[in-house]
Design an enzyme around this catalytic site. Structure first.
Site, PDB file in Angstrom:
ATOM      1  N   MET A   3       0.743  -1.170  -0.107  1.00 38.75           N
ATOM      2  CA  MET A   3      -0.103   0.076   0.047  1.00 38.75           C
ATOM      3  C   MET A   3       0.862   1.278   0.057  1.00 38.75           C
ATOM      4  O   MET A   3       0.495   2.113   0.385  1.00 38.75           O
ATOM      5  CB  MET A   3      -0.895  -0.011   1.143  1.00 38.75           C
ATOM      6  CG  MET A   3      -1.897  -1.325   1.218  1.00 38.75           C
ATOM      7  SD  MET A   3      -3.556  -0.910   1.936  1.00 38.75           S
ATOM      8  CE  MET A   3      -2.865  -0.821   3.535  1.00 38.75           C
ATOM      9  N   GLY A   4       2.036   1.288  -0.555  1.00 35.58           N
ATOM     10  CA  GLY A   4       2.920   2.056  -0.666  1.00 35.58           C
ATOM     11  C   GLY A   4       3.420   2.509   0.829  1.00 35.58           C
ATOM     12  O   GLY A   4       3.513   1.798   1.714  1.00 35.58           O
ATOM     13  N   LEU A  47       6.629   3.235   1.590  1.00 41.05           N
ATOM     14  CA  LEU A  47       7.659   1.843   1.638  1.00 41.05           C
ATOM     15  C   LEU A  47       8.596   2.127   2.863  1.00 41.05           C
ATOM     16  O   LEU A  47       9.050   3.228   2.980  1.00 41.05           O
ATOM     17  CB  LEU A  47       8.074   1.648   0.478  1.00 41.05           C
ATOM     18  CG  LEU A  47       7.159   1.496  -0.804  1.00 41.05           C
ATOM     19  CD1 LEU A  47       7.749   1.288  -2.093  1.00 41.05           C
ATOM     20  CD2 LEU A  47       6.335   0.241  -0.477  1.00 41.05           C
ATOM     21  N   HIS A  48       9.099   1.243   3.428  1.00 37.75           N
ATOM     22  CA  HIS A  48      10.073   1.102   4.240  1.00 37.75           C
ATOM     23  C   HIS A  48      10.746  -0.211   4.288  1.00 37.75           C
ATOM     24  O   HIS A  48      10.714  -0.939   3.255  1.00 37.75           O
ATOM     25  CB  HIS A  48       9.316   1.203   5.741  1.00 37.75           C
ATOM     26  CG  HIS A  48       8.281   0.219   6.013  1.00 37.75           C
ATOM     27  ND1 HIS A  48       8.642  -1.155   6.239  1.00 37.75           N
ATOM     28  CD2 HIS A  48       7.184   0.399   6.387  1.00 37.75           C
ATOM     29  CE1 HIS A  48       7.548  -2.037   6.385  1.00 37.75           C
ATOM     30  NE2 HIS A  48       6.611  -1.000   6.465  1.00 37.75           N
ATOM     31  N   HIS A  61       9.282  -3.516   3.496  1.00 42.79           N
ATOM     32  CA  HIS A  61       8.865  -3.699   1.972  1.00 42.79           C
ATOM     33  C   HIS A  61      10.157  -4.110   1.220  1.00 42.79           C
ATOM     34  O   HIS A  61      10.103  -4.997   0.280  1.00 42.79           O
ATOM     35  CB  HIS A  61       8.086  -2.285   1.300  1.00 42.79           C
ATOM     36  CG  HIS A  61       6.948  -2.083   2.113  1.00 42.79           C
ATOM     37  ND1 HIS A  61       6.745  -0.930   3.005  1.00 42.79           N
ATOM     38  CD2 HIS A  61       5.794  -2.716   2.268  1.00 42.79           C
ATOM     39  CE1 HIS A  61       5.516  -0.791   3.475  1.00 42.79           C
ATOM     40  NE2 HIS A  61       4.656  -1.833   2.903  1.00 42.79           N
ATOM     41  N   LYS A 103       4.990  -9.799   9.625  1.00 37.40           N
ATOM     42  CA  LYS A 103       4.362  -9.186  10.689  1.00 37.40           C
ATOM     43  C   LYS A 103       2.909  -9.076  10.745  1.00 37.40           C
ATOM     44  O   LYS A 103       2.311  -9.155  11.725  1.00 37.40           O
ATOM     45  CB  LYS A 103       4.933  -7.492  10.383  1.00 37.40           C
ATOM     46  CG  LYS A 103       3.986  -6.622  11.106  1.00 37.40           C
ATOM     47  CD  LYS A 103       4.628  -5.328  11.299  1.00 37.40           C
ATOM     48  CE  LYS A 103       4.005  -4.291  12.077  1.00 37.40           C
ATOM     49  NZ  LYS A 103       2.718  -4.197  11.699  1.00 37.40           N
ATOM     50  N   ASP A 104       2.208  -9.194   9.391  1.00 40.88           N
ATOM     51  CA  ASP A 104       0.899  -9.429   9.157  1.00 40.88           C
ATOM     52  C   ASP A 104       0.762 -10.997   9.271  1.00 40.88           C
ATOM     53  O   ASP A 104       0.283 -11.476   8.237  1.00 40.88           O
ATOM     54  CB  ASP A 104       0.396  -8.779   7.868  1.00 40.88           C
ATOM     55  CG  ASP A 104       0.464  -7.175   8.312  1.00 40.88           C
ATOM     56  OD1 ASP A 104       0.023  -6.656   9.216  1.00 40.88           O
ATOM     57  OD2 ASP A 104       1.026  -6.812   7.273  1.00 40.88           O
ATOM     58  N   SER A 109       6.645  -0.495  10.130  1.00 38.31           N
ATOM     59  CA  SER A 109       5.333  -0.345   9.753  1.00 38.31           C
ATOM     60  C   SER A 109       4.903   1.131   9.195  1.00 38.31           C
ATOM     61  O   SER A 109       5.667   1.805   9.945  1.00 38.31           O
ATOM     62  CB  SER A 109       4.145  -0.407  10.895  1.00 38.31           C
ATOM     63  OG  SER A 109       2.918  -0.261  10.704  1.00 38.31           O
ATOM     64  N   ARG A 119       2.558   2.573   9.508  1.00 36.79           N
ATOM     65  CA  ARG A 119       1.609   3.488  10.531  1.00 36.79           C
ATOM     66  C   ARG A 119       2.582   3.889  11.784  1.00 36.79           C
ATOM     67  O   ARG A 119       2.121   4.651  12.720  1.00 36.79           O
ATOM     68  CB  ARG A 119       0.610   2.466  11.222  1.00 36.79           C
ATOM     69  CG  ARG A 119      -0.640   2.272  10.099  1.00 36.79           C
ATOM     70  CD  ARG A 119      -1.797   1.678  10.601  1.00 36.79           C
ATOM     71  NE  ARG A 119      -2.897   1.681   9.653  1.00 36.79           N
ATOM     72  CZ  ARG A 119      -3.262   0.581   8.952  1.00 36.79           C
ATOM     73  NH1 ARG A 119      -2.531  -0.262   8.896  1.00 36.79           N
ATOM     74  NH2 ARG A 119      -4.398   0.593   8.276  1.00 36.79           N
TER      75      ARG A 119
HETATM   76  O1  PAF Z   1      -0.163  -5.804   3.732  1.00 34.77           O
HETATM   77  C1  PAF Z   1      -0.545  -4.967   2.839  1.00 34.77           C
HETATM   78  O2  PAF Z   1       0.193  -3.742   2.880  1.00 34.77           O
HETATM   79  C2  PAF Z   1      -1.939  -5.074   2.414  1.00 34.77           C
HETATM   80  O3  PAF Z   1      -2.878  -5.654   3.178  1.00 34.77           O
HETATM   81  C3  PAF Z   1      -1.791  -5.395   1.014  1.00 34.77           C
HETATM   82  C4  PAF Z   1      -1.514  -7.033   1.067  1.00 34.77           C
HETATM   83  C5  PAF Z   1      -0.968  -4.865   0.049  1.00 34.77           C
HETATM   84  C6  PAF Z   1      -3.393  -5.725   0.333  1.00 34.77           C
HETATM   85  O4  PAF Z   1      -3.852  -4.388   0.216  1.00 34.77           O
END
Ligand code: PAF
Length: 273
Positions: free
Chosen positions: A24-25, A27-28, A31, A142-143, A178, A180
């Site tokens: 979702m951009g 970026l860190h 990612h 992390k997720d 993250s 956030r």
């Molecule tokens: O983990 C994320 O950033 C989002 O949940 C994903 C997998 C890009 C879906 O929008």
């Protein structure tokens, strides 16, 4: 590096492996570590940048979610991404009539605290998989529950993609990276690192043979004393996301806490540093 705005602009290259990192951009390093893993393993690396509205609840942070496409594109260029897919909301959702929903593994934890969240995730990831047709796709551990949900979707719907789940990247003080984390005030940012410390203490206590229930009670008390509001802290099987009271090598300790208005999630395995 190609930047595509519409699915019609993409045709999958033939004779090479396509690795895909959905984001979702904002970026860190987390990612970028996924992109580097894809770069090392695949002939062509695709990254999507799309802040997906359907995975945000009505009172969540969709509007203020950090967006900086120029910087994101520079970072993708630096790690050698071949193609960035960055559609707008109308392109991805001309209608919202079809939803991909995974049952069971979505119901506890994040699913309970963020109703509808995983339907949004699986719907957008299914669409992105259909558009990009990756051979491999990379997600951050992390997720943890998101990884379990996507694994289940891929199995249940026979997506021809191999999944790679990569370990969480942390700040020097242990806070899981993250997008956030940007919401934290300097004081909250200092305190946020205690989440990782408390999880490690809990993990080490359980790994040393202590009772799992007692380790969780102590972690919850310590986190609350640190100023966190605890949504959950639990030992789970990372495939089913069911709680467990018997420690097995693949079990993970998961937690979600709130600090001021910011929600943090994290998890550790028995061998996570
Ligand atoms: O983990 C994320 O950033 C989002 O949940 C994903 C997998 C890009 C879906 O929008």
């Amino acid at each position: 590096m190609n930047v595509l705005r519409h699915p019609n602009e993409w045709s999958k290259p033939i004779g090479t492996t396509v690795g895909f990192v959905p984001t979702m951009g904002a970026l860190h390093e987390g990612h970028l570590s996924l992109m580097r893993a894809a770069r090392a393993e695949c002939g062509h690396v695709v990254v999507s940048i799309f802040v997906n509205p359907t995975q945000f609840g009505p009172n969540e942070d969709f509007q203020r979610y950090p967006r900086n496409e120029q910087r994101d594109l520079e970072l993708c260029g630096e790690v050698g991404v071949d193609t960035v897919f960055a559609p707008d909301v109308e392109t991805m959702y001309p209608r919202r009539t079809t939803v991909v929903a995974v049952r069971g593994v979505t119901e506890r934890w994040e699913g309970a605290f963020r109703p509808g969240h995983f339907d949004g995730v699986t719907t957008v990831v299914a669409k992105l998989f259909h558009i990009v047709q990756p051979d491999l796709a990379y997600f951050g551990l992390k997720d943890l529950q998101q990884c379990a949900v996507i694994r289940r979707m891929v199995e249940d719907l026979n997506f021809p993609v191999r999944l790679r789940f990569c370990e969480t990247v942390r700040e020097p003080d242990g806070l899981a990276m993250s997008s956030r984390n940007q919401y934290l005030s300097p004081e909250e940012r200092r305190r946020a690192a205690l989440l990782y410390r408390r999880l490690r203490e809990c993990r080490d206590e359980a790994a040393a043979g202590g009772s799992l229930a007692a380790s969780l009670d102590r972690a919850r008390i310590a986190l609350e004393a640190d100023g966190f509001a605890v949504d959950y802290v639990a030992w789970v099987d990372p495939v089913t996301m069911e709680p467990t009271d018997r420690l097995q090598p693949h079990c993970r300790l998961i937690a979600a806490v709130r600090l001021g208005g910011v929600r943090l999630i994290d998890n550790l395995g028995l061998d996570t540093a």
